[in-house]
Design a protein around this motif. Structure first.
Motif, short mmCIF file in Angstrom:
data_model
loop_
_atom_site.label_atom_id
_atom_site.label_comp_id
_atom_site.label_asym_id
_atom_site.label_seq_id
_atom_site.Cartn_x
_atom_site.Cartn_y
_atom_site.Cartn_z
N GLY A 814 -0.67 70.25 -20.64
CA GLY A 814 -0.64 69.12 -21.19
C GLY A 814 0.42 69.08 -22.33
O GLY A 814 0.91 68.07 -22.93
N GLU A 815 0.72 70.14 -22.82
CA GLU A 815 1.80 70.25 -24.24
C GLU A 815 3.14 70.61 -23.71
O GLU A 815 4.02 71.11 -24.51
CB GLU A 815 1.21 71.43 -25.06
CG GLU A 815 -0.14 71.01 -25.74
CD GLU A 815 -0.49 72.37 -26.63
OE1 GLU A 815 -1.64 72.27 -27.04
OE2 GLU A 815 0.38 73.15 -27.09
N LEU A 816 3.50 70.55 -22.36
CA LEU A 816 4.84 71.14 -21.76
C LEU A 816 6.00 70.19 -22.58
O LEU A 816 6.99 70.73 -22.84
CB LEU A 816 4.82 70.64 -20.26
CG LEU A 816 3.91 71.75 -19.48
CD1 LEU A 816 3.92 71.65 -18.16
CD2 LEU A 816 4.41 73.49 -19.95
N ARG A 817 5.81 68.82 -22.44
CA ARG A 817 6.98 67.96 -23.19
C ARG A 817 7.17 68.34 -24.41
O ARG A 817 8.33 68.60 -24.85
CB ARG A 817 6.62 66.63 -23.11
CG ARG A 817 7.64 65.60 -23.43
CD ARG A 817 7.17 64.24 -23.20
NE ARG A 817 6.83 63.83 -21.89
CZ ARG A 817 7.79 63.36 -21.06
NH1 ARG A 817 9.14 63.31 -21.61
NH2 ARG A 817 7.40 62.95 -19.90
N CYS A 818 6.16 68.57 -25.42
CA CYS A 818 6.61 69.09 -26.67
C CYS A 818 7.06 70.21 -26.78
O CYS A 818 8.01 70.63 -27.53
CB CYS A 818 5.07 69.05 -27.41
SG CYS A 818 5.28 69.33 -29.24
N THR A 819 6.66 71.08 -25.94
CA THR A 819 7.02 72.69 -25.91
C THR A 819 8.64 72.60 -25.57
O THR A 819 9.24 73.28 -26.12
CB THR A 819 6.24 73.63 -24.78
OG1 THR A 819 5.07 73.52 -25.07
CG2 THR A 819 6.94 74.88 -24.74
N VAL A 820 8.89 71.50 -24.48
CA VAL A 820 10.31 71.54 -24.20
C VAL A 820 11.22 71.33 -25.30
O VAL A 820 12.47 71.76 -25.97
CB VAL A 820 10.65 70.73 -23.21
CG1 VAL A 820 12.00 70.39 -22.74
CG2 VAL A 820 10.13 71.53 -21.76
N GLU A 821 10.92 70.24 -26.16
CA GLU A 821 11.42 69.81 -27.23
C GLU A 821 11.56 70.73 -28.30
O GLU A 821 12.57 70.76 -28.94
CB GLU A 821 10.81 68.41 -27.71
CG GLU A 821 10.87 67.15 -26.67
CD GLU A 821 12.30 66.67 -26.30
OE1 GLU A 821 12.60 66.35 -25.21
OE2 GLU A 821 13.24 66.95 -27.34
N LEU A 822 10.58 71.57 -28.44
CA LEU A 822 10.73 72.37 -29.62
C LEU A 822 11.19 73.51 -29.23
O LEU A 822 12.23 74.13 -30.19
CB LEU A 822 9.33 72.91 -29.90
CG LEU A 822 8.26 72.14 -30.64
CD1 LEU A 822 6.84 72.41 -30.62
CD2 LEU A 822 8.79 71.72 -32.07
N LEU A 823 11.70 74.00 -28.13
CA LEU A 823 12.64 74.89 -27.72
C LEU A 823 14.01 74.58 -27.88
O LEU A 823 14.97 75.28 -28.36
CB LEU A 823 12.33 75.39 -26.17
CG LEU A 823 11.19 76.32 -25.85
CD1 LEU A 823 11.08 76.42 -24.37
CD2 LEU A 823 11.30 77.62 -26.52
N ILE A 824 14.28 73.33 -27.59
CA ILE A 824 15.34 72.78 -27.83
C ILE A 824 15.85 72.64 -29.15
O ILE A 824 17.19 73.16 -29.73
CB ILE A 824 15.67 71.22 -27.41
CG1 ILE A 824 15.55 71.21 -25.74
CG2 ILE A 824 17.02 70.71 -27.43
CD1 ILE A 824 15.50 70.14 -24.85
N LEU A 825 14.98 72.26 -30.18
CA LEU A 825 15.06 72.30 -31.62
C LEU A 825 15.28 73.73 -32.02
O LEU A 825 16.06 73.76 -32.83
CB LEU A 825 14.13 71.52 -32.24
CG LEU A 825 14.20 69.90 -31.92
CD1 LEU A 825 12.85 69.27 -32.58
CD2 LEU A 825 15.37 69.30 -32.66
N ALA A 826 14.55 74.46 -31.51
CA ALA A 826 14.68 75.90 -32.05
C ALA A 826 16.08 76.54 -31.66
O ALA A 826 16.59 77.29 -32.54
CB ALA A 826 13.40 76.78 -31.34
#
Length: 1144
Positions: A814-826
């Motif tokens: 359920g947290e995949l979308r947020c995980t992807v965005e955080l990886l991009i920002l990181a």
């Protein structure tokens, strides 16, 4: 052989007495020419003991007489054959003629194989020996010390590839040896008897020069074979020495870039040498041997070789058993095909490796190294959908899944058969398996997802756009109507499948029907008899004398009210027709939503009359879930009897649980809020019954719903004690972006300390994941803000051709979308701070996330977002692989990628390196990035392939030929347009010239003339140009073939002999008439015996000669004294002529 100029076919046969017979077939007529032994005296052959036909191409053939003489013959229409060349081949004395096992003529060069495995190479024109190839010695010399020596003897069959780079020879024991001839002659340069050694000038110049001058230095470098260098640094010297060390030895005449036959005298070898620089044999150094698993009594009868593979056909005596072996020279594997019924191999003199068999049921083609889907896709691109359909039917194959780019090509080229075949391949995507209904399918595989995954929605969008665009154009109106008919029939069939497959439609099925119905409603406006709304500016079609059935239905509806029309249409499943009728009457119910609202009121009315059957039929036919709608009626109605009736039905259907949950008393003000909602004031006895019923319904709300209702009455300052999940669900469901933003902004003010006091409760990740109920747009905005503020916490709180990195393996789905965005920002932060360790960790986490979660759970859109967001395409090539393996490669080309030049470069590089043979994906990328030149090349290639297909078939005027030429014309026009968009003027002009030629061919076919102007050989052009009736047609031909005809010959034939001065007038519009042209025509008239009218035609032609002296000279030579005297007496020309004549 086939003679394209006169449309005839030729068959050359040899009798048992070694006599030749040539059969000319023109239509149903046959003419034969016998060639006796006396014609071969020029070759020094007194008696013909054996005769072998080496080749027959057009009107030329090569013959081998007595295994020692090569004769080249040419046939001229209606005349005896002409001997062009005859030569004797001189085999070494130690090789008797009875040891010659096989012969092959390739590129004008004769190859002779002996039983010992030695190949002798001769020039077919002069008989001169050019080279020798000792196959067994070469293979044995290249073997290692421990490798066994294969038994290579009794060679009987061989074949040289068309590029002269590879040879394969087979023995009687079914063993074959493949050799790279370029490597052979690099190893044995002395075996190449015909080679030119480049000469260099003498070391000392013949004339005395200043040795310090630049001219002397240039001469010295030329002699030494070096280049002049101005950079004498240490690095430059090292580079020069390195290049010399890597260069091939100068002792060998063969270099890697030059083919072994580059110095052969025949012009065909020169042409092949130019093309061979780009080709390379797949045979490794030392050659390859292969023993084929065929019966011992089988013998090789056909052999076809290319630089990549070999096809060998074995036949047992009496054709009792046949086997075909496909030997892949690259992978060194063999694939066998053994026909189940008696088969006779068919030999075809072409460069393609076509394996043909003749059976009692017809002619069969065996294909290797190509899958069924690849074959059908190629036929779809370069052929037609009807061909693919016929092939599937003939071979009893199921219809393959046609890619969407084939539909795009079909729509662009107006190929209705391609569109029809595409839709037929999609007709069963909504059909449930046998024994199941659509409602039995798991929820994870919804009908809507099927529509999207099968490319149906994008396909329908393409069809709708094509119908709209072609409907506007008058010349495409007929295509638009036919396309509309096919598309509507498909859509109606799909709606029928969905509605008839289940009694009740769930949410997914209702949405599916709505999608299909939306397309039907949009497309119906393009129908011929569409009932447009009447008005002063709208013209109504004139009714036909005999009304159509639907018009009779409209007549019946005129006597009904609007509600009755809706009721009848819904019950009889004629909603689209009712919409059309209501639109013609300007009723608001023409819109589907208004019509469904009326239908709901009618269903409610039926329920009040207890007509359950008609009410459920109305609801079901409108696509509603019957139980859910009855549940809504039960909740909202203030008719107690109706509520009890519906409630009883729902209980019978097990829709209601037989329990009444109690009203939660934990929240302050719950009871007063509910009383306010139902309008309860004062004592309960004073309120009407419906209020009590609604309050009783409110008591059945679940705990969270009650909390949401309470939250709607509270101020922001009082929400801190509320449940975060309920509050977050409430705000997002209302799309209250202002308060959601305030709540998220408090995350920054907390400075990473969740215990700090604010007016908003603590926001955890599970709250966001499990309680967000808003649109996708707002959800993306929330994730962006969360990622930004969470990143702020982490930087305050120690980021390492906190951070969602060591915990990636345990991330909930359920947290995949947020995980992807955080990886991009990181990744962005690490890149800004040049933290390579952090970048590496992000890339590692992205790889694990992609393989373990995103691809595994079909989250391909997140894969694309991760790839384009991080932007390290070289390091993330695995995402390209994942998308390609799961058939989602086109997702990279959907949104805003045309401006992403880095993605474009990465995609092209990936396709060239990893998918070099996938032209489909290359075309997709080309279309997406508007690569007009590449698109033009593909379209031009498809047009030329279609012309090649036409050339391979007998010339006959058929509707199929016209259809193929129209297709070629469309492809060439589109190619020219694509080239011009990319400023490729030369390529665009080439396509325009060829398009004019195809247009001319269609002109002849449409006027019942079988004159062929396409696919002509260079030798046939002058005859066809002379035969053309109009001069502009000759110019079209000369431009298309880049050919400069002998215009003197053309005008001599058309004007002098035929007297066609209209042809001359048309010629003058395109070209001037120089004096040399008149002189050449005069010479032709003098050297021939023309009819009596030719002189007068020349006399008339000379009137157009602007050179006065040439006019007078030719008139005098042809005894046109009246013309000569007129020129001498004319005041305008007499002075000039007297001066000229006086000086000569």
């Amino acid at each position: 052989s086939h003679n394209g100029a006169c449309g005839s076919s030729r068959l050359l046969a040899v009798t048992s007495e070694c006599e030749l017979t040539l059969y000319d077939y023109v239509g149903d007529d046959c003419a034969c020419t016998n060639l006796h032994q006396c014609h071969f005296d020029c070759a020094g052959v007194s008696e013909v003991l054996s005769l072998r036909i080496l080749s027959l191409v057009d009107a030329r053939c090569f013959l081998l007489l007595n295994s020692s003489a090569v004769v080249q013959l040419r046939w001229i229409q209606g005349a005896e054959p002409e001997v062009l060349s005859c030569s004797s081949i001189a085999l070494p004395p130690e090789v008797p003629l009875d040891q010659c096992a096989n012969y092959q003529l390739c590129r004008g060069t004769l190859f002779v194989l002996t039983t010992a495995g030695v190949i002798y190479v001769f020039d077919s024109a002069e008989g001169k020996q050019l080279a020798t190839v000792d196959l067994p010695s070469y293979h044995t010399a290249c073997l290692g010390e421990d490798e066994p020596v294969p038994l290579l003897e009794s060679f009987g069959f061989f074949h040289v590839s068309p590029d002269l780079c590879t040879v394969v020879a087979a023995t009687q024991s079914n063993t074959a040896l493949a050799v790279d001839l370029n490597h052979y002659f690099r190893m044995y340069p002395a075996h190449l008897l015909c080679r030119l050694v480049p000469s260099r000038p003498p070391f000392k110049p013949q004339e005395p020069w200043n040795q310090d001058s630049l001219l002397s230095s240039t001469y010295s470098h030329t002699v030494l074979g070096t280049s002049f260098s101005t950079d004498w640094s240490w690095e430059a010297r090292l580079t020069s020495l390195y290049k010399k060390a890597k260069a091939s030895p100068s002792s060998s005449p063969q270099t890697l870039g030059s083919p072994w036959f580059k110095d052969f005298p025949h012009f065909e070898c020169t042409q092949a040498a130019a093309a061979a620089k780009t080709s390379k044999s797949s045979v490794p150094s030392g050659g390859l041997t292969m023993h084929f698993s065929v019966p011992n009594n089988a013998a090789p009868v056909l052999l076809s070789v290319s630089e990549f593979s070999t096809v060998v056909t074995f036949v047992c005596p009496g054709n009792g058993e046949t086997a075909v072996a496909f030997w892949d020279l690259q992978s060194q594997t063999v694939t066998y095909h053994r026909p189940t019924s008696p088969s006779v191999p068919v030999q075809r003199t072409a460069e393609e490796q076509l394996c043909l068999f003749l059976k009692t049921s017809g002619l069969y083609l065996v294909l290797f190294a190509v899958s069924q889907e690849e074959l059908l896709n190629r036929l779809m691109v370069f052929g037609s959908a009807s061909t693919v359909d016929s092939l599937c039917h003939l071979n009893e194959w199921g219809r393959c899944s046609i890619p969407i780019h084939a539909l795009q090509a079909g729509l662009k080229n107006h190929q209705l058969d391609t569109v029809d075949f595409f839709l037929k391949s999609k007709k069963n995507i909504l059909s449930p398996p046998t024994g199941y209904t659509l409602s039995d399918q798991p929820a994870a595989v919804s009908t809507q997802s099927q529509l999207k995954s099968e490319d149906l929605i994008p396909s329908l969008d393409l069809l709708r756009c094509a119908i709209k665009e072609t409907h506007i154009e008058a010349q495409s109106r007929q295509f638009s109507e036919q396309l509309l008919s096919i598309t509507l029939a498909f859509l109606n069939t799909q709606v029928r499948v969905v509605l008839s497959a289940t009694e009740e439609l769930d949410e997914n099925l209702r949405e599916c029907v709505a999608i299909l119905d939306r397309y039907i409603s949009d497309l119906r406006t393009f129908m011929k008899r569409y009932p447009w709304q009447t008005g002063p500016d709208t013209s109504t079609p004139i009714p036909s004398p005999t009304p159509a059935p639907e018009e009779l239905e409209y007549e019946d509806w005129k006597s009904l009210s609007m509600e009755e029309v809706v009721q009848r249409a819904v019950l009889t499943k004629q909603i689209p027709r009712a919409q059309a009728y209501l639109r013609s009457r300007s009723h608001p119910e023409q819109q589907l939503e208004a019509l469904r609202s009326t239908g709901l009121r009618l269903a409610f009315s039926c329920l009040t009359r207890r007509d359950l059957e008609q009410a459920t039929a109305l609801l079901r036919n409108m696509g509603f879930n019957v139980k859910k709608q009855l549940h809504n009626i039960c909740l909202y109605t203030d008719d107690r009897d109706l509520r009890d009736f519906v409630y009883t039905l729902l209980c019978i259907w097990s829709f209601f649980a037989r329990r009444v949950p109690q009203m939660a008393q934990t929240e302050p003000g719950s009871t007063s809020l509910l009383e306010e909602l139902v309008g309860q004031r004062g004592s309960r006895s004073e309120q009407p019954l419906w209020s009590l019923l609604r309050l009783d319904w409110a008591r059945q709300w679940d705990h969270n719903t009650q909390k949401v209702i309470v939250l709607s009455r509270l101020q922001d300052s009082a929400v801190s004690s509320s449940d975060p999940g309920v509050l977050w669900s409430y705000l997002t469901s209302l799309h209250d972006e202002q308060r959601v933003t305030k709540w998220i902004e408090t995350l920054a003010t907390q400075n990473g300390d969740p215990s700090s006091t604010t007016q908003w409760p603590t926001l955890a990740a599970n709250v966001v994941n499990n309680n967000t109920h808003c649109s996708a747009h707002m959800r993306d905005h929330i994730l962006h803000m969360l990622a930004r503020y969470i990143l702020f916490w982490d930087q305050l709180c120690n980021f390492h051709r906190k951070f969602l990195l060591d915990q990636i393996p345990t991330v909930p789905l359920g947290e995949l979308r947020c995980t992807v965005e955080l990886l991009i920002l990181a990744h962005d932060c690490f890149s800004l701070t040049c933290n390579m360790e952090g970048i590496v960790r992000v890339l590692q986490a992205a790889r694990h996330l992609s393989h373990a979660h995103l691809a595994h759970s079909d989250h391909y859109s997140l894969l694309v977002r991760l790839l384009t967001g991080i932007g390290r395409y070289t390091d993330m090539t695995y995402i390209f692989d994942l998308l390609n393996q799961n058939h989602r490669f086109e997702m990279l080309l959907r949104k805003k990628v045309e401006s992403n030049s880095r993605l474009k470069t990465a995609l092209l590089d990936y396709i060239k390196r990893c998918l070099p043979a996938d032209s489909e994906k290359y075309n997709m990328v080309a279309l997406c990035f508007s690569m007009c030149r590449e698109i033009g090349e593909n379209l031009e290639g498809a047009a030329r392939a279609q012309l090649k297909l036409i050339e391979s078939q007998p010339w006959a005027v058929t509707p199929e030929l016209k259809s193929s030429l129209i297709k070629v014309l469309t492809l060439l026009k589109d190619a020219a347009e694509s080239y011009s968009k990319d400023s490729c003027v030369r390529q665009a002009a080439r396509c325009v010239k060829l398009a004019k030629l195809v247009t001319l061919q269609l002109y002849f076919l449409n006027h019942e003339q079988d004159q062929r102007v396409i696919n002509l050989h260079q030798s046939d052009l002058i005859g066809v140009i002379v035969a053309l009736p109009r001069c502009y047609q000759a110019f079209v031909l000369s431009e298309a073939y880049d050919y400069s005809p002998d215009w003197a010959e053309v005008l001599y034939q058309k004007v002098i002999l035929s007297g066609d001065f209209a042809y001359l007038d048309e010629f003058r519009l395109h070209r001037t008439l120089p004096a040399s042209l008149f002189e050449e025509i005069s010479i032709k008239l003098t050297h021939n015996t023309p009819p009596s009218s030719a002189g007068q035609n020349l006399k008339r032609l000379l009137q157009h000669c602007e050179d006065v002296y040439t006019y007078y000279k030719l008139a005098y030579e042809h005894k046109f004294f009246d013309v000569a005297n007129m020129l001498l007496q004319d005041s305008k020309t007499s002075s000039y002529l007297n001066d000229r004549l006086g000086t000569r």
